[in-house]
Design an enzyme around this catalytic site. Structure first.
Site, PDB file in Angstrom:
ATOM      1  N   ASP A  96      40.108  38.280  35.491  1.00  0.00           N
ATOM      2  CA  ASP A  96      39.045  37.379  35.943  1.00  0.00           C
ATOM      3  C   ASP A  96      37.763  38.196  36.053  1.00  0.00           C
ATOM      4  OD1 ASP A  96      37.237  35.861  37.518  1.00  0.00           O
ATOM      5  OD2 ASP A  96      38.883  34.795  38.485  1.00  0.00           O
ATOM      6  N   SER A 110      36.737  30.144  43.610  1.00  0.00           N
ATOM      7  CA  SER A 110      35.644  31.112  43.550  1.00  0.00           C
ATOM      8  C   SER A 110      34.982  31.266  44.921  1.00  0.00           C
ATOM      9  CB  SER A 110      34.654  30.670  42.460  1.00  0.00           C
ATOM     10  OG  SER A 110      33.793  31.717  42.103  1.00  0.00           O
ATOM     11  N   HIS A 148      38.426  32.778  34.571  1.00  0.00           N
ATOM     12  CA  HIS A 148      38.132  32.637  35.993  1.00  0.00           C
ATOM     13  C   HIS A 148      38.996  31.549  36.608  1.00  0.00           C
ATOM     14  CE1 HIS A 148      35.982  32.876  39.671  1.00  0.00           C
ATOM     15  NE2 HIS A 148      35.244  31.812  39.503  1.00  0.00           N
TER      16      HIS A 148
END
Length: 517
Positions: free
Chosen positions: A458, A233, A486
């Site tokens: 995602d 991320s 994710h």
């Protein structure tokens, strides 16, 4: 301008990454009851090659490890407060090392995202989730708290009571009125002022560029000449920034769930809104076919019912058992939290059913999980404060009314369920310091192959960002995971896992464009 929800949602990836491994946290809680093993002496001398004289006191540090759990060692590393002026002061970086169970190829640094998530606690409590067994055998796995975060020299703002008011408080004025906007601006200004007052002068230096420089320092004091790095991320932006600054040392980087560094904050928020609406659609499609779904009928009818629920809670907040009131903003936080992974869809159905019956207990649980708030009302870490500090320094605020109008129209069209609650005054408008970051493409010429993993649905870091980052990087290699949720590595897809593991373990670079169904 960026909206408040956007700023909030860009953090959820890291929080959920930790939450998804909640079953593993118990082992972390038991550390204090297990005798710590004696850590071995460091076997590598610091790498000081090519280091400027004024930085040698930092790069030449000898680490003093102490045991902090079975096969774990902890230490602190001193870093410059201001990398442009190393003599200006020092901060501390907290790190944990899990020693390789076999012969170590070197260190593997891991960042779970955020910005603001603790890499130290991520590795210490959720090691198997963070890297998996194969990498544990061959690397000393390093979890670190970036500057401003957790056990490192940290951003500090509100106590728990004021944080509750900041995160869960419901404005007195009607939504989208000038009085409502003024109320939120005042709240954000008070938050920024508290951060400045309580953070011992570090706010201007809590930036991703400085955190990437810190990461090179960690590489060096661990005795590695090149960097092995796994970033999730936000950690992809940190890793890409490292590759930009130190391409010759960026030899084994995996960036999973990528952020496009060229996208401005306003566009980030717009794209995320569309991504979460898409994830919501996937949830509703599954829900209406499942036992225990709080909605009946078609997906469109379920979406309409959810929109009606949010509107009702916005008009008449639900009272929680601890005195807090749940409004639409906190409900949206709980919903978004659960959309990060299919594993949470069952909990989302339970929370929505409760809310429909007037009981927000389960929805508060999801929102609290996202915010790092415990049942006793305390906050486990400073993720909200650090998140705000990084974003406000990394993302210049867009105040162009035309851009804002276009972004709002796009959200209203593409994310109709979320749109009414997506826009609010940007907290960074009230931040004590102007942003120093730039939104631009990262090419990193001269780096080693950089693997970029993207998941097709995602919601937080949409797939298009992974495609874009892989295209930008001179040596980017795209791996596509077809699915929900994710990030893609260590999520049960053997194709992705094998590609990443082989890259770290055997220097095998997968074919660019590898698609894992």
């Amino acid at each position: 301008m960026k909206n408040r929800s956007t700023s909030r949602l860009r953090r959820i990836g890291a929080v959920v990454a930790g939450a998804a491994a909640a079953a593993l946290v118990l082992s972390g809680c038991l550390y204090s009851m297990i005798p710590a093993e004696s850590p071995p002496a460091a076997t590598k001398a610091p790498d000081t090659s090519g280091v400027a004289e004024d930085l040698l006191p930092f790069y030449d540090q000898q680490l003093d490890w102490s045991g902090c759990g079975p096969s774990f060692d902890c230490t602190d590393v001193k870093a410059p407060l201001d990398w442009e002026n190393p003599g200006k002061g020092e901060i501390e970086l907290a790190i944990v090392r899990h020693r390789a169970s076999g012969t170590a190829k070197g260190s593997l640094l891991v960042n779970p995202g955020g910005p603001g998530a603790s890499g130290k606690s991520f590795v210490q409590s959720s090691l198997d989730y963070a890297v998996g067994k194969d990498l544990e055998k061959s690397f000393d796995v390093i979890g670190f708290d970036p500057r401003g975060v957790g056990d490192s020299t940290a951003v500090k703002c509100f106590d728990a009571k004021r944080m509750d008011q900041y995160l869960y408080g419901i404005p007195k004025s009607p939504r989208n009125t000038p009085a409502w906007e003024a109320e939120l601006n005042a709240r954000n200004k008070a938050f920024g002022a508290a951060c400045d007052e309580n953070s011992a002068g570090i706010l201007p230096f809590v930036t991703t560029v400085n955190a990437a420089r810190d990461m090179d320092l960690l590489r060096a004091v661990l005795g590695d000449k090149e960097l092995n790095y796994l970033g999730y991320s936000y950690g992809t932006f940190l890793g890409a920034t490292y590759a930009k600054l130190y391409p010759e040392r960026a030899t084994h980087l995996v960036l999973d769930g990528a952020i496009d560094p060229s996208v401005p904050g306003l566009e980030v928020g717009t794209t995320q809104a569309l991504g979460f609406e898409s994830a919501l659609t996937a949830y509703l499609e599954d829900c209406v076919k499942s036992k225990g779904c709080p909605f009946n009928g078609t997906v469109d009818e379920a979406r309409a019912d959810l929109s009606a629920l949010l509107a009702a809670v916005d008009r008449n907040p639900l009272e929680g058992g601890d005195g807090r009131m749940m409004g639409a903003d906190s409900m949206l936080t709980g919903i978004i939290q659960a959309l990060y992974s299919e594993d949470y869809w069952e909990y989302l159905s339970q929370a929505l059913e409760g809310a429909l019956q007037g009981d927000p207990t389960q929805m508060f649980f999801l929102a609290d999980n996202y915010n790092g708030r415990g049942e006793d009302g305390t906050y486990a870490d400073n993720q909200t404060e650090a998140f705000s500090a990084y974003n406000c320094m990394d993302y210049p605020v867009d105040t162009n009314p035309a851009d804002e109008k276009a972004a709002r129209a796009k959200v209203e069209k593409g994310a109709p369920t979320l749109a009414p609650y997506w826009n609010a005054p940007d907290p960074c408008l009230q931040w004590p310091y102007p942003a120093t970051g730039k939104r631009e493409k990262i090419v990193a010429p001269g780096s080693g192959p950089i693997l970029v993993v993207g998941t097709t649905n995602d919601p937080a870091t949409p797939y298009e960002w992974s495609v874009s980052l892989a295209d930008q990087l001179e040596n980017g290699v795209l791996i596509t995971r077809v699915g929900e949720g994710h990030t893609g590595y260590n999520k049960g897809n053997s194709c992705v896992d094998d590609a990443v593991n082989s890259f770290f373990l055997d220097d095998t670079v997968p074919k660019d464009g590898l698609r894992c169904g």
